[in-house]
Design a protein around this motif. Sequence first.
Motif, PDB file in Angstrom:
ATOM      1  N   GLY A 132       0.796  -1.224   0.000  1.00  0.00           N
ATOM      2  CA  GLY A 132       0.000   0.000   0.000  1.00  0.00           C
ATOM      3  C   GLY A 132       0.824   1.267   0.000  1.00  0.00           C
ATOM      4  N   ARG A 133       2.129   1.157  -0.246  1.00  0.00           N
ATOM      5  CA  ARG A 133       2.993   2.342  -0.222  1.00  0.00           C
ATOM      6  C   ARG A 133       2.990   3.038  -1.579  1.00  0.00           C
ATOM      7  N   THR A 134       3.067   4.374  -1.526  1.00  0.00           N
ATOM      8  CA  THR A 134       3.091   5.191  -2.745  1.00  0.00           C
ATOM      9  C   THR A 134       4.223   6.197  -2.652  1.00  0.00           C
ATOM     10  N   TRP A 135       4.945   6.347  -3.764  1.00  0.00           N
ATOM     11  CA  TRP A 135       5.990   7.359  -3.865  1.00  0.00           C
ATOM     12  C   TRP A 135       5.647   8.258  -5.041  1.00  0.00           C
ATOM     13  N   SER A 136       5.829   9.553  -4.870  1.00  0.00           N
ATOM     14  CA  SER A 136       5.460  10.499  -5.922  1.00  0.00           C
ATOM     15  C   SER A 136       6.494  11.610  -6.005  1.00  0.00           C
ATOM     16  N   ALA A 137       6.540  12.244  -7.178  1.00  0.00           N
ATOM     17  CA  ALA A 137       7.475  13.349  -7.393  1.00  0.00           C
ATOM     18  C   ALA A 137       6.866  14.334  -8.378  1.00  0.00           C
ATOM     19  N   VAL A 138       7.155  15.599  -8.151  1.00  0.00           N
ATOM     20  CA  VAL A 138       6.800  16.676  -9.079  1.00  0.00           C
ATOM     21  C   VAL A 138       8.078  17.414  -9.394  1.00  0.00           C
ATOM     22  N   ARG A 139       8.307  17.672 -10.672  1.00  0.00           N
ATOM     23  CA  ARG A 139       9.557  18.318 -11.081  1.00  0.00           C
ATOM     24  C   ARG A 139       9.773  19.630 -10.336  1.00  0.00           C
ATOM     25  N   GLY A 140      10.927  19.732  -9.695  1.00  0.00           N
ATOM     26  CA  GLY A 140      11.285  20.931  -8.960  1.00  0.00           C
ATOM     27  C   GLY A 140      10.692  21.034  -7.574  1.00  0.00           C
ATOM     28  N   ALA A 141       9.866  20.061  -7.168  1.00  0.00           N
ATOM     29  CA  ALA A 141       9.202  20.123  -5.863  1.00  0.00           C
ATOM     30  C   ALA A 141       9.581  18.971  -4.953  1.00  0.00           C
ATOM     31  N   GLY A 142      10.515  18.122  -5.392  1.00  0.00           N
ATOM     32  CA  GLY A 142      10.969  17.034  -4.544  1.00  0.00           C
ATOM     33  C   GLY A 142      10.144  15.776  -4.696  1.00  0.00           C
ATOM     34  N   ALA A 143      10.560  14.750  -3.973  1.00  0.00           N
ATOM     35  CA  ALA A 143       9.900  13.448  -3.982  1.00  0.00           C
ATOM     36  C   ALA A 143       9.356  13.151  -2.594  1.00  0.00           C
ATOM     37  N   ARG A 144       8.247  12.407  -2.559  1.00  0.00           N
ATOM     38  CA  ARG A 144       7.608  12.063  -1.295  1.00  0.00           C
ATOM     39  C   ARG A 144       7.299  10.572  -1.253  1.00  0.00           C
ATOM     40  N   GLY A 145       7.345  10.032  -0.027  1.00  0.00           N
ATOM     41  CA  GLY A 145       6.948   8.655   0.220  1.00  0.00           C
ATOM     42  C   GLY A 145       5.945   8.615   1.347  1.00  0.00           C
ATOM     43  N   PRO A 146       5.622   7.431   1.839  1.00  0.00           N
ATOM     44  CA  PRO A 146       4.635   7.325   2.916  1.00  0.00           C
ATOM     45  C   PRO A 146       5.003   8.113   4.169  1.00  0.00           C
ATOM     46  N   GLY A 147       6.292   8.285   4.416  1.00  0.00           N
ATOM     47  CA  GLY A 147       6.731   8.992   5.609  1.00  0.00           C
ATOM     48  C   GLY A 147       7.052  10.456   5.400  1.00  0.00           C
ATOM     49  N   GLY A 148       6.780  10.984   4.205  1.00  0.00           N
ATOM     50  CA  GLY A 148       7.077  12.386   3.927  1.00  0.00           C
ATOM     51  C   GLY A 148       8.141  12.518   2.853  1.00  0.00           C
ATOM     52  N   PRO A 149       8.854  13.663   2.820  1.00  0.00           N
ATOM     53  CA  PRO A 149       9.858  13.903   1.770  1.00  0.00           C
ATOM     54  C   PRO A 149      10.951  12.837   1.768  1.00  0.00           C
ATOM     55  N   LEU A 150      11.408  12.491   0.572  1.00  0.00           N
ATOM     56  CA  LEU A 150      12.495  11.530   0.421  1.00  0.00           C
ATOM     57  C   LEU A 150      13.810  12.284   0.348  1.00  0.00           C
ATOM     58  N   ALA A 151      14.667  12.055   1.302  1.00  0.00           N
ATOM     59  CA  ALA A 151      15.996  12.661   1.317  1.00  0.00           C
ATOM     60  C   ALA A 151      16.937  11.729   2.058  1.00  0.00           C
ATOM     61  N   PRO A 152      17.229  10.549   1.480  1.00  0.00           N
ATOM     62  CA  PRO A 152      18.067   9.569   2.159  1.00  0.00           C
ATOM     63  C   PRO A 152      19.461  10.103   2.453  1.00  0.00           C
ATOM     64  N   SER A 153      20.015   9.675   3.574  1.00  0.00           N
ATOM     65  CA  SER A 153      21.373  10.053   3.936  1.00  0.00           C
ATOM     66  C   SER A 153      22.367   9.315   3.053  1.00  0.00           C
ATOM     67  N   PRO A 154      23.555   9.900   2.828  1.00  0.00           N
ATOM     68  CA  PRO A 154      24.583   9.204   2.044  1.00  0.00           C
ATOM     69  C   PRO A 154      24.928   7.855   2.665  1.00  0.00           C
ATOM     70  N   ARG A 155      25.143   6.857   1.819  1.00  0.00           N
ATOM     71  CA  ARG A 155      25.507   5.523   2.287  1.00  0.00           C
ATOM     72  C   ARG A 155      27.030   5.392   2.261  1.00  0.00           C
ATOM     73  N   PRO A 156      27.634   4.931   3.340  1.00  0.00           N
ATOM     74  CA  PRO A 156      29.085   4.721   3.316  1.00  0.00           C
ATOM     75  C   PRO A 156      29.440   3.620   2.324  1.00  0.00           C
ATOM     76  N   ALA A 157      30.594   3.757   1.686  1.00  0.00           N
ATOM     77  CA  ALA A 157      31.041   2.767   0.708  1.00  0.00           C
ATOM     78  C   ALA A 157      31.340   1.449   1.417  1.00  0.00           C
ATOM     79  N   ALA A 158      30.760   0.371   0.911  1.00  0.00           N
ATOM     80  CA  ALA A 158      31.002  -0.952   1.483  1.00  0.00           C
ATOM     81  C   ALA A 158      32.287  -1.537   0.913  1.00  0.00           C
ATOM     82  N   PRO A 159      33.092  -2.230   1.722  1.00  0.00           N
ATOM     83  CA  PRO A 159      34.343  -2.818   1.215  1.00  0.00           C
ATOM     84  C   PRO A 159      34.114  -3.772   0.050  1.00  0.00           C
TER      85      PRO A 159
END
Length: 299
Positions: A132-159
């Motif tokens: 039942g999850r929905t993700w949406s985006a509007v150009r220039g207005a960001g992306a949103r998911g079930p929990g609000g705006p999508l802005a994932p933190s940088p992922r550390p490089a895995a060995p």
Amino acid sequence: MSPNPHPPADLTPECRTAVAAAEAAGALLRSRFPDGFAARPKGENGDVVTDLDLLAERLVVDRIREDFPYDRILAEETGDAAAGDGGSRTWLVDPLDGSNNVVIGLPVYVVGIALCVDALPVVGVVHEPLTGRTWSAVRGAGARGPGGPLAPSPRPAAPSGPLLAWTQGHTVRRDDPTARALRHTLELRSRRLLQLWAPLVAWAMLARGDIDGFVGYRAEAIDLPAGALLAREAGVTLCHLDGRDFPAAFTGPDTNRSFVAARPETLPRLLDTVAESYVPAGRRRPERAPAHLPPYSAP
């Protein structure tokens, strides 16, 4: 309803319609999975179509047509399902991305809808029926998911290398030398290379930050814009295989739809990996390819 063929400054009504249509189609798909449907072959490349594809597509097309009767609608199964005088506006509908998964009972599938203006996405929606999850985006207005705006933190490089996804178009032959070389190199240089049979699932995972990158070779046109816009608005950078900016247009030959997508901190390493096996037309392969990522090893 909007008779104006030009996009309004505020695309909220279009996004609202796309979300509602995708979620209605998702409810239909969820009610019939895993065994309430029939399937048949589609084309000569091992693809399939189910009656769920057609039912969900009709539902989405009717909803869009009701709210925006002047817009063109290009649907996965029926093509130009509604060709109005929409000028530069075109809706793209993938009612069931992952039909092959559904047929074998694998619960990996989504609904995808995009609105494009001048062939470029301005609204994108991806809905996952089973959760039942929905993700949406509007150009220039960001992306949103079930929990609000999508802005994932940088992922550390895995060995052991990044976690990547791969897709290729239906017309790409199994023995295509470029596709084989790319897949082989990506598998060597990554922790895992996911091949999900549902590109929009991979785009949503990338936008959420669940995976590090996504590489496509001659991707399909219908599902590309919605996923690409969702990822871009969530902070992902999209390039052609040779590093040029990738606009994610749905028009033109499929040779223009090969891409590398990753967050800025991951993109240079991923482009180096792709360069090991991909040689742009008119260029010679270097004597020694870059190898900045370690070979794959199980974690």
